[in-house]
Motif scaffolding. Sequence first.
Motif, PDB file in Angstrom:
ATOM      1  N   PRO A  67       0.814  -1.219   0.000  1.00  0.00           N
ATOM      2  CA  PRO A  67       0.000   0.000   0.000  1.00  0.00           C
ATOM      3  C   PRO A  67       0.849   1.272   0.000  1.00  0.00           C
ATOM      4  N   HIS A  68       0.209   2.387  -0.319  1.00  0.00           N
ATOM      5  CA  HIS A  68       0.786   3.721  -0.117  1.00  0.00           C
ATOM      6  C   HIS A  68      -0.348   4.656   0.296  1.00  0.00           C
ATOM      7  N   ARG A  69      -0.058   5.595   1.158  1.00  0.00           N
ATOM      8  CA  ARG A  69      -1.008   6.691   1.448  1.00  0.00           C
ATOM      9  C   ARG A  69      -0.246   7.962   1.829  1.00  0.00           C
ATOM     10  N   GLY A  70      -0.738   9.089   1.328  1.00  0.00           N
ATOM     11  CA  GLY A  70      -0.293  10.391   1.821  1.00  0.00           C
ATOM     12  C   GLY A  70       0.803  11.090   1.031  1.00  0.00           C
ATOM     13  N   PHE A  71       1.246  10.474  -0.074  1.00  0.00           N
ATOM     14  CA  PHE A  71       2.345  11.081  -0.833  1.00  0.00           C
ATOM     15  C   PHE A  71       2.320  10.564  -2.266  1.00  0.00           C
ATOM     16  N   GLU A  72       3.395  10.844  -3.007  1.00  0.00           N
ATOM     17  CA  GLU A  72       3.494  10.433  -4.404  1.00  0.00           C
ATOM     18  C   GLU A  72       4.743   9.589  -4.616  1.00  0.00           C
ATOM     19  N   THR A  73       4.631   8.580  -5.470  1.00  0.00           N
ATOM     20  CA  THR A  73       5.827   7.838  -5.872  1.00  0.00           C
ATOM     21  C   THR A  73       6.093   8.136  -7.345  1.00  0.00           C
ATOM     22  N   VAL A  74       7.348   8.383  -7.650  1.00  0.00           N
ATOM     23  CA  VAL A  74       7.744   8.718  -9.019  1.00  0.00           C
ATOM     24  C   VAL A  74       8.765   7.690  -9.474  1.00  0.00           C
ATOM     25  N   THR A  75       8.425   6.947 -10.506  1.00  0.00           N
ATOM     26  CA  THR A  75       9.343   5.949 -11.043  1.00  0.00           C
ATOM     27  C   THR A  75       9.826   6.418 -12.408  1.00  0.00           C
ATOM     28  N   TYR A  76      11.132   6.522 -12.541  1.00  0.00           N
ATOM     29  CA  TYR A  76      11.735   6.923 -13.816  1.00  0.00           C
ATOM     30  C   TYR A  76      12.647   5.786 -14.254  1.00  0.00           C
ATOM     31  N   MET A  77      12.279   5.148 -15.358  1.00  0.00           N
ATOM     32  CA  MET A  77      13.034   4.001 -15.844  1.00  0.00           C
ATOM     33  C   MET A  77      14.083   4.472 -16.838  1.00  0.00           C
ATOM     34  N   LEU A  78      15.337   4.134 -16.574  1.00  0.00           N
ATOM     35  CA  LEU A  78      16.378   4.390 -17.569  1.00  0.00           C
ATOM     36  C   LEU A  78      16.496   3.195 -18.510  1.00  0.00           C
ATOM     37  N   ASP A  79      16.485   2.003 -17.930  1.00  0.00           N
ATOM     38  CA  ASP A  79      16.550   0.765 -18.702  1.00  0.00           C
ATOM     39  C   ASP A  79      15.653  -0.259 -18.037  1.00  0.00           C
ATOM     40  N   GLY A  80      14.917  -0.986 -18.847  1.00  0.00           N
ATOM     41  CA  GLY A  80      14.139  -2.079 -18.312  1.00  0.00           C
ATOM     42  C   GLY A  80      12.653  -1.895 -18.528  1.00  0.00           C
ATOM     43  N   ARG A  81      11.895  -2.910 -18.100  1.00  0.00           N
ATOM     44  CA  ARG A  81      10.443  -2.926 -18.258  1.00  0.00           C
ATOM     45  C   ARG A  81       9.818  -3.358 -16.945  1.00  0.00           C
ATOM     46  N   MET A  82       8.890  -2.555 -16.465  1.00  0.00           N
ATOM     47  CA  MET A  82       8.260  -2.821 -15.175  1.00  0.00           C
ATOM     48  C   MET A  82       6.742  -2.682 -15.348  1.00  0.00           C
ATOM     49  N   ARG A  83       6.018  -3.707 -14.907  1.00  0.00           N
ATOM     50  CA  ARG A  83       4.553  -3.635 -15.002  1.00  0.00           C
ATOM     51  C   ARG A  83       3.984  -3.249 -13.642  1.00  0.00           C
ATOM     52  N   HIS A  84       3.049  -2.307 -13.648  1.00  0.00           N
ATOM     53  CA  HIS A  84       2.382  -1.937 -12.392  1.00  0.00           C
ATOM     54  C   HIS A  84       0.893  -2.203 -12.515  1.00  0.00           C
ATOM     55  N   ARG A  85       0.317  -2.534 -11.370  1.00  0.00           N
ATOM     56  CA  ARG A  85      -1.091  -2.926 -11.316  1.00  0.00           C
ATOM     57  C   ARG A  85      -1.601  -2.504  -9.955  1.00  0.00           C
ATOM     58  N   ASP A  86      -2.782  -1.884  -9.894  1.00  0.00           N
ATOM     59  CA  ASP A  86      -3.296  -1.522  -8.572  1.00  0.00           C
ATOM     60  C   ASP A  86      -4.703  -2.058  -8.342  1.00  0.00           C
ATOM     61  N   ASN A  87      -5.181  -1.896  -7.103  1.00  0.00           N
ATOM     62  CA  ASN A  87      -6.476  -2.459  -6.708  1.00  0.00           C
ATOM     63  C   ASN A  87      -7.652  -1.608  -7.177  1.00  0.00           C
ATOM     64  N   HIS A  88      -7.381  -0.539  -7.956  1.00  0.00           N
ATOM     65  CA  HIS A  88      -8.475   0.248  -8.546  1.00  0.00           C
ATOM     66  C   HIS A  88      -8.625  -0.082 -10.031  1.00  0.00           C
ATOM     67  N   GLY A  89      -7.887  -1.083 -10.498  1.00  0.00           N
ATOM     68  CA  GLY A  89      -8.011  -1.491 -11.901  1.00  0.00           C
ATOM     69  C   GLY A  89      -7.044  -0.800 -12.846  1.00  0.00           C
ATOM     70  N   ALA A 104      -0.497   8.765  -4.693  1.00  0.00           N
ATOM     71  CA  ALA A 104      -1.212   7.726  -3.938  1.00  0.00           C
ATOM     72  C   ALA A 104      -2.406   8.346  -3.206  1.00  0.00           C
ATOM     73  N   GLY A 105      -2.246   9.583  -2.728  1.00  0.00           N
ATOM     74  CA  GLY A 105      -3.360  10.253  -2.055  1.00  0.00           C
ATOM     75  C   GLY A 105      -3.930   9.391  -0.937  1.00  0.00           C
ATOM     76  N   ARG A 106      -5.267   9.230  -0.924  1.00  0.00           N
ATOM     77  CA  ARG A 106      -5.925   8.550   0.192  1.00  0.00           C
ATOM     78  C   ARG A 106      -5.575   7.063   0.282  1.00  0.00           C
ATOM     79  N   GLY A 107      -5.014   6.527  -0.804  1.00  0.00           N
ATOM     80  CA  GLY A 107      -4.500   5.180  -0.664  1.00  0.00           C
ATOM     81  C   GLY A 107      -4.805   4.257  -1.825  1.00  0.00           C
ATOM     82  N   LEU A 108      -3.856   3.385  -2.094  1.00  0.00           N
ATOM     83  CA  LEU A 108      -4.045   2.308  -3.061  1.00  0.00           C
ATOM     84  C   LEU A 108      -3.074   1.191  -2.699  1.00  0.00           C
ATOM     85  N   VAL A 109      -3.340   0.043  -3.297  1.00  0.00           N
ATOM     86  CA  VAL A 109      -2.457  -1.113  -3.128  1.00  0.00           C
ATOM     87  C   VAL A 109      -1.990  -1.488  -4.526  1.00  0.00           C
ATOM     88  N   HIS A 110      -0.676  -1.547  -4.715  1.00  0.00           N
ATOM     89  CA  HIS A 110      -0.207  -1.893  -6.062  1.00  0.00           C
ATOM     90  C   HIS A 110       1.007  -2.803  -6.017  1.00  0.00           C
TER      91      HIS A 110
END
Length: 287
Positions: A67-89, A104-110
């Motif tokens: 989970p995350h709540r209350g802030f922002e996550t910033v992912t910057y990929m230089l090389d590679g492939r990353m799949r993200h998926r959260d509980n809001h679809g 993330a704000g009030r919250g999500l699970v990813h």
Amino acid sequence: MSTATSIRQPARITRKLRGTPASDGAGVKLTRVIGGPQLEMLDPFLLLDEFGTDRAEDYLAGFPDHPHRGFETVTYMLDGRMRHRDNHGNEGLLTSGSVQWMTAGRGLVHSEMPEQQEGRMRGFQLWVNLPAKDKMVEPRYQEFAPEQIPVATPAQGVEVKVIAGAVGEVKGPIAQPATEPTYLDIVLQPQAAWETGLAEGHNAFAYAYEGGLTVGEGEDARPLEAQELAVLGGGDALTLRAGRAGARLILIAGRPTREPVARYGPFVMNTREEVMQAFVDYQEGRF
Ligand code: FE2
């Protein structure tokens, strides 16, 4: 009567440090630069991780559901492939050169899982705090492929990918009025120099990830080598000058929230009670 004039003050390195080896997710090896014991935060930045490896065993385990709540996550990929998926679809694939600015704000699970079995995985994750009034906003994604990130060439031998903020007329695609962030990925050819501005009242840092450079002017100029972070201050005019091997670095700045920080793992709130509430909400499935 005298007229106020803006006098250019040179910025310099006020503090320099190296990250420490860390492990996160299900055992991904990375270097924690902000958010560790050396530098717990640089308001509004709560964490900076560099991940960079050719060894699949260092990243294969990925970051399963969390989970995350209350802030922002910033992912910057230089090389590679990353799949993200959260509980809001929401779901997406981050490819080389892309950025995901997740509020993330009030919250999500990813989950954030590598979509490769071999090869290089390299990039950064930055956590940006939100002020109290925005901590419980609806989750939001700003995601951009490499071709959507504009490139500025403000001086000879200088190329800047503008993710957030502006370089001259070139504006980055990320919008976040809460902290007005700047996020630049800079390539300096050998010996190339660039003088740029720093926003007044913002906290700023540079992190070199290839080569080396000097930061600042004249007697205040100090070297910055790859895998070193420089906290910047003292002025609004920043001079970067590459060494003989050239340099690659990120330059990041934002307006501090100047609010109390109550932090526990993936929850970053203003008070301990709010963090406890985040635990309860998460456990009761309200994310
Ligand atoms: Fe995450």
